[in-house]
Write an enzyme that holds these catalytic residues in place. Structure first.
Site, PDB file in Angstrom:
ATOM      1  N   ASP A   1      -4.406   2.544  17.596  1.00 36.14           N
ATOM      2  CA  ASP A   1      -5.322   1.741  18.426  1.00 36.14           C
ATOM      3  C   ASP A   1      -5.076   0.236  18.286  1.00 36.14           C
ATOM      4  O   ASP A   1      -4.865  -0.445  19.299  1.00 36.14           O
ATOM      5  CB  ASP A   1      -6.786   2.058  18.085  1.00 36.14           C
ATOM      6  CG  ASP A   1      -7.248   3.395  18.622  1.00 36.14           C
ATOM      7  OD1 ASP A   1      -6.388   4.216  18.987  1.00 36.14           O
ATOM      8  OD2 ASP A   1      -8.468   3.636  18.678  1.00 36.14           O
TER       9      ASP A   1
ATOM     10  N   PRO B   1     -16.857   0.215  26.690  1.00 36.44           N
ATOM     11  CA  PRO B   1     -17.951   0.984  26.088  1.00 36.44           C
ATOM     12  C   PRO B   1     -17.616   1.391  24.653  1.00 36.44           C
ATOM     13  O   PRO B   1     -16.480   1.760  24.364  1.00 36.44           O
ATOM     14  CB  PRO B   1     -18.095   2.212  26.993  1.00 36.44           C
ATOM     15  CG  PRO B   1     -16.902   2.246  27.858  1.00 36.44           C
ATOM     16  CD  PRO B   1     -16.255   0.894  27.834  1.00 36.44           C
ATOM     17  N   VAL B   2     -18.610   1.286  23.768  1.00 33.78           N
ATOM     18  CA  VAL B   2     -18.393   1.603  22.347  1.00 33.78           C
ATOM     19  C   VAL B   2     -18.478   3.109  22.127  1.00 33.78           C
ATOM     20  O   VAL B   2     -19.305   3.790  22.735  1.00 33.78           O
ATOM     21  CB  VAL B   2     -19.457   0.885  21.481  1.00 33.78           C
ATOM     22  CG1 VAL B   2     -19.377   1.322  20.026  1.00 33.78           C
ATOM     23  CG2 VAL B   2     -19.276  -0.618  21.582  1.00 33.78           C
ATOM     24  N   GLY B   3     -17.613   3.639  21.296  1.00 31.02           N
ATOM     25  CA  GLY B   3     -17.689   5.060  20.939  1.00 31.02           C
ATOM     26  C   GLY B   3     -17.190   5.968  22.047  1.00 31.02           C
ATOM     27  O   GLY B   3     -17.485   7.157  22.064  1.00 31.02           O
ATOM     28  N   ALA B   4     -16.445   5.422  22.991  1.00 34.77           N
ATOM     29  CA  ALA B   4     -15.995   6.227  24.124  1.00 34.77           C
ATOM     30  C   ALA B   4     -14.559   6.698  23.957  1.00 34.77           C
ATOM     31  O   ALA B   4     -14.003   7.348  24.822  1.00 34.77           O
ATOM     32  CB  ALA B   4     -16.120   5.410  25.412  1.00 34.77           C
ATOM     33  N   GLY B   5     -13.934   6.348  22.820  1.00 35.30           N
ATOM     34  CA  GLY B   5     -12.540   6.738  22.616  1.00 35.30           C
ATOM     35  C   GLY B   5     -11.570   5.798  23.321  1.00 35.30           C
ATOM     36  O   GLY B   5     -10.408   6.127  23.516  1.00 35.30           O
ATOM     37  N   LEU B   6     -12.070   4.618  23.711  1.00 37.57           N
ATOM     38  CA  LEU B   6     -11.188   3.666  24.404  1.00 37.57           C
ATOM     39  C   LEU B   6     -10.729   2.544  23.473  1.00 37.57           C
ATOM     40  O   LEU B   6     -10.181   1.542  23.919  1.00 37.57           O
ATOM     41  CB  LEU B   6     -11.897   3.083  25.630  1.00 37.57           C
ATOM     42  CG  LEU B   6     -12.257   4.082  26.731  1.00 37.57           C
ATOM     43  CD1 LEU B   6     -12.962   3.374  27.894  1.00 37.57           C
ATOM     44  CD2 LEU B   6     -11.021   4.818  27.250  1.00 37.57           C
ATOM     45  N   GLY B   7     -10.977   2.729  22.187  1.00 32.17           N
ATOM     46  CA  GLY B   7     -10.458   1.756  21.222  1.00 32.17           C
ATOM     47  C   GLY B   7     -11.264   0.471  21.150  1.00 32.17           C
ATOM     48  O   GLY B   7     -10.712  -0.599  20.892  1.00 32.17           O
ATOM     49  N   SER B   8     -12.591   0.564  21.378  1.00 31.08           N
ATOM     50  CA  SER B   8     -13.408  -0.656  21.357  1.00 31.08           C
ATOM     51  C   SER B   8     -13.383  -1.322  19.987  1.00 31.08           C
ATOM     52  O   SER B   8     -13.355  -2.551  19.886  1.00 31.08           O
ATOM     53  CB  SER B   8     -14.846  -0.350  21.765  1.00 31.08           C
ATOM     54  OG  SER B   8     -15.427   0.548  20.849  1.00 31.08           O
TER      55      SER B   8
HETATM   56  O1  PMV Z   1     -11.180   7.750  18.832  1.00 32.79           O
HETATM   57  P1  PMV Z   1      -9.904   7.170  19.288  1.00 32.79           P
HETATM   58  O2  PMV Z   1      -9.727   7.085  20.725  1.00 32.79           O
HETATM   59  O3  PMV Z   1      -9.644   5.853  18.641  1.00 32.79           O
HETATM   60  O4  PMV Z   1      -8.746   8.174  18.865  1.00 32.79           O
HETATM   61  C1  PMV Z   1      -8.159   8.163  17.665  1.00 32.79           C
HETATM   62  C2  PMV Z   1      -6.905   8.963  17.713  1.00 32.79           C
HETATM   63  C3  PMV Z   1      -6.775   9.992  16.605  1.00 32.79           C
HETATM   64  O5  PMV Z   1      -5.452  10.497  16.720  1.00 32.79           O
HETATM   65  C4  PMV Z   1      -7.757  11.127  16.804  1.00 32.79           C
HETATM   66  C5  PMV Z   1      -6.978   9.389  15.221  1.00 32.79           C
HETATM   67  C6  PMV Z   1      -5.899   8.409  14.786  1.00 32.79           C
HETATM   68  O6  PMV Z   1      -6.161   7.678  13.781  1.00 32.79           O
HETATM   69  O7  PMV Z   1      -4.799   8.397  15.346  1.00 32.79           O
END
Ligand code: PMV
Length: 330
Positions: free
Chosen positions: A161, A110-117
């Site tokens: 990421d 999923p995009v924008g979910a904080g899973l590194g899409s």
């Molecule tokens: O949004 P995400 O899951 O890619 O989290 C990024 C992690 C942060 O530490 C918030 C930002 C970074 O560049 O490390």
């Protein structure tokens, strides 16, 4: 000739945000992947097709016969910029500027979910296009180019990421370098709030808070760094897995509290975190930038109970596994 490459999503287990300030973080690749096919085209154009990017939205079309972007979904435009930069960076690297490239993307992330899409799509694109040009890049080289893509698109990024997505497994990451940790099979559940936060805005918010109140904020960032160091010791220690999970769960709960304190949690995230703990998770915390997106819970023997609890409070549970494999040519 058509080349297919794939790259995994990631979760940050410990240390998001503090990693931006030079503290370490621990992240792991998970078994959701993005697949990218790359081939040459006759038009000397970049053509990107991404029909199943998993975010509700619209079809986006770009002009001037330069870029065509077909997607049934919204955040597509954002994904496009990562893919376009990834193609251009590899094309420059291969010194083949005029070559037309078509990439076609399918994704389970999923995009924008904080899973590194975004990182996964950039890394898989770099993998596929570099192979198409006959370049043999190591995962570390792919990670470096992926970090370059993030810097060009986002302006700021720790690089964690693309590194995890390219290398796979469990990584301890600090200031652009990493150490591979032994993979611990964590019985976890990822909970998606269904909303997304902007990593860029959240990183900026934390920086503002830090500038406004350094005496209060700096010790919190320092504590996050200590949480990561303790977590690394526990992962490396010879404990049996029950003790390992208990200690890691405790650290997850502390890390969540610290993330809440620096202002990146939301009610949606906290609801999923507390519902998971009440359903028997040993630990539960935000993963990634926060502001929406995902949390994860450590729930040995209780994964289906925790998944149900997450669903009841309105989240989308995903029972995932750590993936040892980073970028790969299929
Ligand atoms: O949004 P995400 O899951 O890619 O989290 C990024 C992690 C942060 O530490 C918030 C930002 C970074 O560049 O490390």
């Amino acid at each position: 000739m058509k080349v297919l490459a794939s790259a995994p999503a990631k979760i940050i287990l410990f240390g998001e945000h503090s990693v931006v300030y030079g503290k370490p973080a621990i992240a792991a690749a998970i078994d959701l992947r993005t697949y990218v096919w790359a081939s040459f085209n006759e038009k000397r154009a970049i053509k990107i097709e991404a029909k199943d990017i998993k975010v509700p939205g619209l079809t986006v079309s770009f002009s001037e016969n330069e870029i065509y972007f077909e997607s049934d979904y919204g955040k597509a435009a954002e994904v496009l910029s990562y893919v376009k930069q990834a193609i251009e960076i590899v094309r420059d690297e291969a010194d083949k500027n005029g070559k037309g490239i078509t990439v076609s993307i399918t994704s389970q992330i999923p995009v924008g979910a904080g899973l590194g899409s975004s990182a996964a799509v950039a890394v898989a694109t770099i993998g596929a296009v570099s192979k198409l040009f006959g370049l043999e890049l190591t995962p570390e080289e792919v990670a470096k180019l992926g970090h370059k893509v993030e810097l060009l698109v986002q302006g700021a990024s720790s690089g964690i990421d693309p590194t995890v997505s390219a290398v796979g497994g469990f990584l301890y990451y600090q200031k652009g370098s990493f150490e591979e940790l032994p993979v611990v099979e964590l019985p976890m559940v990822v909970g998606y709030t269904g909303t997304s936060g902007s990593t860029k805005e959240l990183v900026a918010k934390v920086r503002r808070n830090l500038n406004d109140m350094p005496d209060v904020m700096q010790p919190i960032i320092d504590s996050m760094g200590k949480v990561v160091e303790r977590a690394k010791e526990i992962i490396l220690a010879n404990y049996d897995s029950r003790i390992k999970f208990e200690l890691l769960g405790k650290l997850m709960n502390i890390n969540h509290g610290l993330l809440d304190a620096i202002g990146v949690s939301t009610k949606g995230l906290s609801d999923l975190v507390y519902a998971s703990r009440e359903a028997g998770a040993i630990g539960a915390k935000i993963t990634g930038a926060g502001g929406g997106g995902c949390m994860y819970a450590l729930a040995p023997g209780k994964q289906s109970e925790v998944a149900t609890a997450i669903r009841i409070v309105g989240g989308m549970p995903m029972i995932t596994k750590i993936s040892r494999e980073g970028v790969r040519i299929e």
